[in-house]
Design an enzyme around this catalytic site. Structure first.
Site, PDB file in Angstrom:
ATOM      1  N   HIS A 205      41.763  42.398 -21.800  1.00 24.92           N
ATOM      2  CA  HIS A 205      40.466  43.269 -21.464  1.00 24.92           C
ATOM      3  C   HIS A 205      39.307  42.860 -22.327  1.00 24.92           C
ATOM      4  CE1 HIS A 205      42.224  45.153 -25.217  1.00 24.92           C
ATOM      5  NE2 HIS A 205      40.960  45.560 -25.307  1.00 24.92           N
TER       6      HIS A 205
HETATM    7  C1  UD1 Z   1      37.393  49.472 -25.558  1.00 33.42           C
HETATM    8  C2  UD1 Z   1      36.908  49.023 -27.046  1.00 33.42           C
HETATM    9  C3  UD1 Z   1      37.976  47.900 -27.104  1.00 33.42           C
HETATM   10  C4  UD1 Z   1      39.444  48.391 -27.192  1.00 33.42           C
HETATM   11  C5  UD1 Z   1      39.645  48.811 -25.499  1.00 33.42           C
HETATM   12  C6  UD1 Z   1      40.972  49.398 -25.863  1.00 33.42           C
HETATM   13  C7  UD1 Z   1      34.518  49.003 -27.459  1.00 33.42           C
HETATM   14  C8  UD1 Z   1      33.360  48.447 -27.634  1.00 33.42           C
HETATM   15  N1  UD1 Z   1      35.564  48.576 -26.866  1.00 33.42           N
HETATM   16  O1  UD1 Z   1      37.255  48.619 -24.622  1.00 33.42           O
HETATM   17  O2  UD1 Z   1      37.593  47.416 -28.523  1.00 33.42           O
HETATM   18  O3  UD1 Z   1      40.062  47.233 -27.364  1.00 33.42           O
HETATM   19  O4  UD1 Z   1      38.702  49.891 -25.551  1.00 33.42           O
HETATM   20  O5  UD1 Z   1      41.686  49.564 -24.572  1.00 33.42           O
HETATM   21  O6  UD1 Z   1      34.737  50.276 -27.703  1.00 33.42           O
HETATM   22  N2  UD1 Z   1      37.598  52.861 -17.642  1.00 33.42           N
HETATM   23  C9  UD1 Z   1      38.175  53.457 -16.813  1.00 33.42           C
HETATM   24  N3  UD1 Z   1      39.176  54.315 -17.042  1.00 33.42           N
HETATM   25  C10 UD1 Z   1      39.144  54.703 -18.692  1.00 33.42           C
HETATM   26  C11 UD1 Z   1      38.363  54.042 -19.397  1.00 33.42           C
HETATM   27  C12 UD1 Z   1      37.768  52.825 -19.117  1.00 33.42           C
HETATM   28  O7  UD1 Z   1      38.194  53.247 -15.653  1.00 33.42           O
HETATM   29  O8  UD1 Z   1      39.783  55.751 -18.879  1.00 33.42           O
HETATM   30  C13 UD1 Z   1      36.962  51.596 -17.170  1.00 33.42           C
HETATM   31  C14 UD1 Z   1      35.313  52.073 -17.100  1.00 33.42           C
HETATM   32  O9  UD1 Z   1      34.860  51.319 -15.887  1.00 33.42           O
HETATM   33  C15 UD1 Z   1      34.636  51.060 -18.287  1.00 33.42           C
HETATM   34  C16 UD1 Z   1      35.466  50.087 -18.492  1.00 33.42           C
HETATM   35  O10 UD1 Z   1      36.796  50.524 -18.219  1.00 33.42           O
HETATM   36  O11 UD1 Z   1      33.334  50.985 -18.024  1.00 33.42           O
HETATM   37  C17 UD1 Z   1      35.504  49.707 -19.893  1.00 33.42           C
HETATM   38  O12 UD1 Z   1      35.658  51.061 -20.760  1.00 33.42           O
HETATM   39  P1  UD1 Z   1      35.068  50.711 -22.226  1.00 33.42           P
HETATM   40  O13 UD1 Z   1      35.759  51.845 -22.877  1.00 33.42           O
HETATM   41  O14 UD1 Z   1      33.769  50.850 -22.360  1.00 33.42           O
HETATM   42  O15 UD1 Z   1      35.664  49.589 -22.931  1.00 33.42           O
HETATM   43  P2  UD1 Z   1      36.800  48.809 -22.980  1.00 33.42           P
HETATM   44  O16 UD1 Z   1      37.035  47.672 -22.230  1.00 33.42           O
HETATM   45  O17 UD1 Z   1      38.060  49.798 -22.447  1.00 33.42           O
HETATM   46  N1  UDP Z   2      49.351  49.341 -24.788  1.00 34.11           N
HETATM   47  C1  UDP Z   2      49.984  50.261 -23.857  1.00 34.11           C
HETATM   48  N2  UDP Z   2      49.971  50.263 -22.754  1.00 34.11           N
HETATM   49  C2  UDP Z   2      49.382  48.973 -22.119  1.00 34.11           C
HETATM   50  C3  UDP Z   2      48.956  48.028 -22.922  1.00 34.11           C
HETATM   51  C4  UDP Z   2      48.885  48.266 -24.481  1.00 34.11           C
HETATM   52  O1  UDP Z   2      50.620  51.349 -24.262  1.00 34.11           O
HETATM   53  O2  UDP Z   2      49.326  48.646 -21.023  1.00 34.11           O
HETATM   54  C5  UDP Z   2      49.287  49.665 -26.211  1.00 34.11           C
HETATM   55  C6  UDP Z   2      49.746  48.744 -27.383  1.00 34.11           C
HETATM   56  O3  UDP Z   2      51.110  48.993 -27.364  1.00 34.11           O
HETATM   57  C7  UDP Z   2      48.994  48.945 -28.515  1.00 34.11           C
HETATM   58  C8  UDP Z   2      47.773  49.476 -27.952  1.00 34.11           C
HETATM   59  O4  UDP Z   2      47.915  49.968 -26.607  1.00 34.11           O
HETATM   60  O5  UDP Z   2      49.812  50.237 -29.123  1.00 34.11           O
HETATM   61  C9  UDP Z   2      46.711  48.229 -27.996  1.00 34.11           C
HETATM   62  O6  UDP Z   2      45.592  48.894 -27.249  1.00 34.11           O
HETATM   63  P1  UDP Z   2      44.589  47.682 -26.555  1.00 34.11           P
HETATM   64  O7  UDP Z   2      45.206  46.363 -26.343  1.00 34.11           O
HETATM   65  O8  UDP Z   2      43.982  48.475 -25.264  1.00 34.11           O
HETATM   66  O9  UDP Z   2      43.292  47.824 -27.510  1.00 34.11           O
HETATM   67  P2  UDP Z   2      43.127  46.897 -28.917  1.00 34.11           P
HETATM   68  O10 UDP Z   2      44.243  46.896 -29.903  1.00 34.11           O
HETATM   69  O11 UDP Z   2      42.840  45.532 -28.508  1.00 34.11           O
HETATM   70  O12 UDP Z   2      41.754  47.409 -29.511  1.00 34.11           O
END
Ligand code: UD1
Ligand code: UDP
Length: 388
Positions: A205
C-alpha cells in the site's frame, strides 16, 4: 485519576491503542477514545473494534480521505474543539499516520502533555509522508515511548533529553500475543482454499509502490515469478484496489479484500513467507518467526532485519525472486527483540501516570542548541530532492 485521551485514525492504530487503553483503565485512569476517521470502511476500521474487543470511540471526527495536507487540516480543525471540550491531562498518539501528526500538532498548541507511542523510528526517506510525521510528532511530544534500542539511539542522536525517552517495547506485539490463540481458530485458510505452510502472503500500500503504474507493474511481474514457486494470496488495501488493473494480475496471485485482524494474523502465522511494504507486518512476522521480504528500499524498523526474520529487497524482480527462492530453501533463524514481550502498554501506562502525578515539562524549548542537527536531517532532504 487523570483523564487521558487516546487517538486512533487508521488500521494499524487500532492494534496499537487497544493495549494502552486497557492498561490505563486497569489503573483507573479515565480514558477518552477519539477516532479521527482517516480510515472508515468497515474492513479498515469497524472490523478491528469487533476483533479486538475495542469499545466504540467516545468521539468520532469523521474526517475521511483527501490529500495528506487536506486530511491534516481537516483533522486538526475537527480535533481542536474536542480537545478543548474534554481538556484531558494528557493526549497519547500512536504511530506515524496523518491523524497522528494532526492531533499531535493541535495538542502541542494546547499545552497539554503529549505522549508518542512508537517514537524514534526513522527510515531516513523524506519521500515517505510517514517520515515527516515521525520527526515532527517526536519534536512536539513530551514523552517519547520507543519500541526498540535503535529508536532510542535515533532520539539521543537528535538531541532529546534522556528523561523524555523511554524504551518500553512494542505495543503491536502486545496485541499480537494477546490474540494469537484466537486467531489460530479462524477458518480463513479453509474459506480461501489455502493450506498451512503452502502459500505466501502479500500486502502492498505504499504510495511509492502502488501509485506509480510502472512501479506497481514491476512488482506484479516479480510476484508472478514468485507465484510460480509458491502460490500467493494478497489482501488488497483500498489505495491499491483503486490502482490494480485486472489484466496485470499474474497467475498464481489470489486477491482478497482487506482482512480483519484475526483472519490476517492467522494468514501471517500460517504463511510460508510474507511479502509486504507494511511497517507493522515487518514486526508481526518477526514475532511469529515467519520469513518476511520487505518490498521497499528502506525501513524504519531495522531491528526486524538485525534480530527478526525480515529482509529488505526493494522492487527489483531479480532481488525479490532470489530472496524468495533462498527462503524456500533456508528460512532465516527466529529471533525476537528484547521487550517485545506483551507488556509494553503496561510500562507505558505506569510511566505516563507517574509523569502526570509529578509532571516535568519536556517541551522542545528545553532541547540543547546542538539538538536536532544529527542523523542527517538536512542531508536527507538534499538526497530526496536529488532523487526527484
Ligand atoms: C495510511 C498511512 C500509512 C499507513 C496506512 C495503513 C498516511 C500518510 N498514510 O495510508 O502510513 O501505513 O494508512 O493502512 O497517513 N481509502 C478507502 N477507505 C478507507 C480508507 C482509505 O477507500 O477506509 C482509500 C481512499 O481512496 C484514500 C486512500 O485509500 O484516498 C488512501 O488512504 P489514506 O488514509 O490517505 O492513506 P493510506 O494509503 O491508507
Ligand atoms: N492487517 C490486517 N488486515 C490486512 C492487512 C493488515 O488486519 O489485510 C493488520 C496487520 O496485521 C497489522 C496492521 O494491519 O496489525 C498493519 O497495518 P498496515 O499494513 O495497513 O499499516 P502500516 O503498519 O504499514 O502502517
Amino acid at each position: 485519576m487523570p483523564t487521558v485521551m487516546l487517538v486512533a485514525g487508521t488500521r494499524p492504530n487500532f492494534m496499537k491503542i487497544k493495549p494502552v487503553l486497557d492498561a490505563l483503565e486497569k489503573r483507573a485512569a479515565h480514558v477518552v477514545l477519539v477516532h479521527a476517521g482517516q480510515h472508515y470502511d468497515h474492513a479498515m476500521s469497524e472490523v478491528f473494534f469487533a476483533d479486538l474487543g475495542l469499545r466504540a470511540p467516545d468521539r468520532h471526527l469523521g474526517t475521511g480521505s483527501g490529500t495528506v495536507v487536506q486530511q491534516t487540516a481537516r483533522i486538526m480543525t475537527a480535533f481542536e474543539p474536542v480537545l478543548a471540550d474534554i481538556a484531558p491531562d494528557a493526549v497519547v498518539v500512536v504511530g506515524d499516520v496523518t491523524a497522528t501528526l494532526a492531533c499531535a500538532l493541535v495538542t502541542a498548541h494546547s499545552g497539554i502533555t503529549l505522549a508518542h507511542v512508537e517514537a524514534g523510528l526513522r527510515s531516513r526517506d523524506w519521500d515517505m509522508p510517514e517520515e515527516i510525521n515521525r520527526v515532527v510528532v517526536d519534536r512536539v511530544s513530551d514523552l517519547l515511548f520507543a519500541p526498540s534500542p535503535d529508536a532510542v539511539d535515533n532520539l539521543h542522536g537528535e538531541g532529546y533529553h534522556p528523561h523524555q525517552i523511554r524504551l518500553v517495547g512494542n505495543v503491536m506485539v502486545d496485541t499480537l500475543l494477546a490474540n494469537l490463540s484466537r486467531a489460530r481458530e479462524s477458518n480463513v485458510l479453509a474459506r480461501n482454499g489455502l493450506k498451512a505452510g503452502e502459500f505466501g502472503l502479500v500486502t502492498l500500500h505504499r504510495p511509492s509502490n502502488v501509485d506509480d503504474p510502472v512501479a506497481l507493474g514491476t512488482l506484479m511481474t516479480a510476484l508472478g515469478e514468485v507465484a510460480r514457486l509458491l502460490p500467493l494470496v494478497m489482501t488488497v488495501h483500498p489505495r491499491t484496489a483503486k490502482r490494480l488493473d485486472a489484466s496485470g494480475i499474474p497467475t498464481g496471485l489470489q486477491l482478497l479484500p482487506p482482512a480483519g485482524y484475526l483472519d490476517f494474523l492467522s494468514l501471517q502465522a500460517e504463511a510460508r513467507m510474507v511479502l509486504t511494504d507494511s511497517g507493522g507486518v515487518q514486526e508481526e512476522t518477526t514475532v511469529l518467526g515467519v520469513p518476511c521480504l520487505t518490498l521497499r528500499e528502506s525501513t524504519e524498523r531495522p531491528i526486524t532485519i538485525a534480530q527478526g526474520t525480515n529482509t529488505l529487497v526493494g522492487r527489483d524482480p531479480q532481488r525479490i525472486i532470489g530472496a524468495a527462492t533462498r527462503i524456500l530453501h533456508t528460512p532465516p533463524p527466529r529471533r525476537c527483540p528484547a521487550l517485545w514481550d506483551g507488556r509494553a502498554a503496561e510500562r507505558i501506562a505506569d510511566i505516563l501516570l507517574d509523569h502526570l502525578a509529578a509532571p516535568v515539562r519536556n517541551r522542545p524549548t528545553d532541547l540543547p542548541a546542538s539538538g536536532l542537527d544529527g542523523t542527517g536531517h538536512p542531508a536527507n532532504r538534499a538526497v530526496a530532492r536529488q532523487r526527484r
